[in-house]
Design a protein around this motif. Structure first.
Motif, PDB file in Angstrom:
ATOM      1  N   ASP A 183      -5.716 -61.374  40.436  1.00  0.00           N
ATOM      2  CA  ASP A 183      -6.138 -59.966  40.133  1.00  0.00           C
ATOM      3  C   ASP A 183      -7.200 -60.070  39.033  1.00  0.00           C
ATOM      4  O   ASP A 183      -6.966 -60.696  38.243  1.00  0.00           O
ATOM      5  N   VAL A 184      -8.140 -59.337  39.262  1.00  0.00           N
ATOM      6  CA  VAL A 184      -9.418 -59.262  38.405  1.00  0.00           C
ATOM      7  C   VAL A 184      -9.708 -57.964  38.052  1.00  0.00           C
ATOM      8  O   VAL A 184      -9.764 -57.009  39.180  1.00  0.00           O
ATOM      9  N   THR A 185      -9.776 -57.753  36.954  1.00  0.00           N
ATOM     10  CA  THR A 185     -10.283 -56.147  36.255  1.00  0.00           C
ATOM     11  C   THR A 185     -11.015 -56.122  35.332  1.00  0.00           C
ATOM     12  O   THR A 185     -11.047 -57.141  34.592  1.00  0.00           O
ATOM     13  N   ALA A 186     -12.228 -55.328  35.432  1.00  0.00           N
ATOM     14  CA  ALA A 186     -13.387 -55.279  34.508  1.00  0.00           C
ATOM     15  C   ALA A 186     -13.948 -53.709  34.484  1.00  0.00           C
ATOM     16  O   ALA A 186     -13.518 -52.904  35.403  1.00  0.00           O
ATOM     17  N   ALA A 187     -14.347 -53.440  33.369  1.00  0.00           N
ATOM     18  CA  ALA A 187     -14.841 -51.991  33.214  1.00  0.00           C
ATOM     19  C   ALA A 187     -15.951 -52.132  32.311  1.00  0.00           C
ATOM     20  O   ALA A 187     -16.243 -52.910  31.387  1.00  0.00           O
ATOM     21  N   VAL A 188     -16.899 -51.179  32.445  1.00  0.00           N
ATOM     22  CA  VAL A 188     -17.894 -50.956  31.689  1.00  0.00           C
ATOM     23  C   VAL A 188     -18.329 -49.513  31.345  1.00  0.00           C
ATOM     24  O   VAL A 188     -17.998 -48.872  32.239  1.00  0.00           O
ATOM     25  N   SER A 189     -18.992 -49.151  30.213  1.00  0.00           N
ATOM     26  CA  SER A 189     -19.201 -47.628  29.892  1.00  0.00           C
ATOM     27  C   SER A 189     -20.685 -47.736  29.913  1.00  0.00           C
ATOM     28  O   SER A 189     -21.492 -48.341  29.456  1.00  0.00           O
ATOM     29  N   VAL A 190     -21.162 -46.645  30.958  1.00  0.00           N
ATOM     30  CA  VAL A 190     -22.638 -46.655  31.050  1.00  0.00           C
ATOM     31  C   VAL A 190     -23.141 -45.328  30.490  1.00  0.00           C
ATOM     32  O   VAL A 190     -22.534 -44.112  30.576  1.00  0.00           O
TER      33      VAL A 190
END
Length: 397
Positions: free
Chosen positions: A246-253
């Motif tokens: 399981d891989v989770t990533a997030a970014v704020s644009v």
């Protein structure tokens, strides 16, 4: 003559040990020199040392938190086991209402239609009425007898061979049978600690060579299972489907959700801001996409993926086609944030060759999917903030 031969063997063994010691010392010296050169590099050494300190501090916090969780779990389980032993030997009267709830809860684990069973308790004697399937009869009675506080069980229910024999037994049954600790997907901290301790103990056993290899192999598997807390099918990738890692990533644009959606909603635009994506082609219906990406050492990797869910402007879900070498599935979600910003979150599950073990090897070789995903999101952020696309590009019927 015999003594001379023995002396020669002893000298040969001592010489072999000295050569082995020199080889180990040379390898240790080489590793130490490589580490010093890596950390004291005049260009990037300072950054590497800072990253190393951060990782060491993070590992220290993780170890401290883990020891705290283990200590609490061991304490709670120890008190529970001690109380259970005291009750078995000493015992004490149990209120019939409390005993009734205990019996109902236990029946729910062994009877597929608990609503069809009637339970009455009087002076710690449990009477079971109603209807039950024949193959659940004896197992359920044994379970009720084991409930703390039960003196006797009187089964007056009707056991049916088929569910259709009684209206109350129709419909799908729900079994919630207890699963032994070591067969559960997630192990408790206490189970992991005891399994790891047992694995270390097995390594110290002195056994004949063939048996020793088998025992140490089993101990290694047990230790890895306890350390990772992953089931064997996910560790090996065998019968794990699309979920081994399981891989989770997030970014704020710093861009509105509509502008970001125009990029992520159109796969054919990915090669513009993702260097490892070489080409993306869509099928006639737009649901199946054909990908060509850069694999290890720049080797092209081709696969097909199918959309399983699309909510315009908010979410996309996909999965790889059947038979692909690396099975995977994922979800991408957009969330509007204050100030006209957008959060892009990606959750990816995939099954690499050799499962989690293969994932660990890939990370050691620098081919870490989680790192690549974070890089892709960073590139998406840069592209969306500095080179937004026209609003009509990513829309699809």
């Amino acid at each position: 003559m015999r003594a001379s031969s023995d002396d020669h063997d002893d000298r040969a063994a001592a010489g072999g040990r000295r050569r082995q010691g020199r080889a180990v010392a040379a390898a240790a010296g080489f590793c130490a020199g490589a580490a010093v050169a890596y950390l004291c590099d005049p260009v990037r050494g300072r950054t590497r040392r800072a990253r190393g300190r951060d990782k060491a501090a993070h590992a220290t916090h993780e170890l401290r938190d883990g020891l705290g969780v283990l200590s609490r779990d061991l304490g709670n389980r120890g008190r529970g086991w001690a109380a259970a032993v005291r009750y078995r030997y000493n015992g004490h009267p149990v209120d019939d209402r409390v005993l009734h709830e205990r019996v109902r809860a236990e029946l729910g684990r062994y009877v597929g239609h608990p609503h069809a069973v009637e339970v009455s308790v009087h002076d710690q004697v449990v009477t079971l009425g109603g209807d039950v399937l024949a193959d659940e009869d004896e197992r359920a009675r044994r379970a009720v007898r084991r409930v703390p506080g039960v003196r006797r069980v009187e089964a007056r229910w009707t056991a049916h061979r088929e569910a259709g024999d009684s209206p109350r037994l129709r419909g799908p049954g729900r079994h919630r049978r207890p699963v032994p600790e070591l067969l559960q997907v997630q192990w408790s901290p206490t189970a992991r600690f005891l399994a790891g301790t047992a694995a270390a103990g097995l390594w110290t056993l002195r056994l004949p060579r063939p048996l020793a290899l088998a025992v140490r192999g089993a101990a290694t598997v047990l230790a890895v299972r306890a350390a990772t807390n992953l089931p064997l099918r996910r560790l090996t990738g065998i019968n794990a489907g699309r979920r081994a890692i399981d891989v989770t990533a997030a970014v704020s644009v710093s861009a509105p959700a509509a502008a970001v959606w125009e990029l992520v909603g159109d796969y054919t635009a990915f090669p513009r801001f993702m260097p490892h994506v070489q080409e993306v082609r869509l099928s006639a219906d737009g649901r199946t996409s054909h990908w060509s990406v850069s694999g290890p050492a720049g080797t092209p990797v081709r696969f097909e993926a199918t959309e399983t869910r699309r909510v315009e402007g908010r979410e996309i879900a996909w999965k790889s086609a059947e038979g692909e070498l690396i099975a995977h599935a994922g979800t991408l979600r957009l969330t509007e944030l204050p100030g006209g910003r957008t959060q892009v979150q990606v959750h990816l599950t995939y099954n690499p060759v050799a499962g989690a073990a293969g994932h660990a090897v890939a990370r050691l070789l620098g081919a870490d999917p989680e790192r690549r995903l974070r890089q892709d999101l960073a590139m998406l952020k840069t592209y969306a903030e500095h080179a937004p696309v026209p609003a009509s590009r990513g829309s699809r019927a």
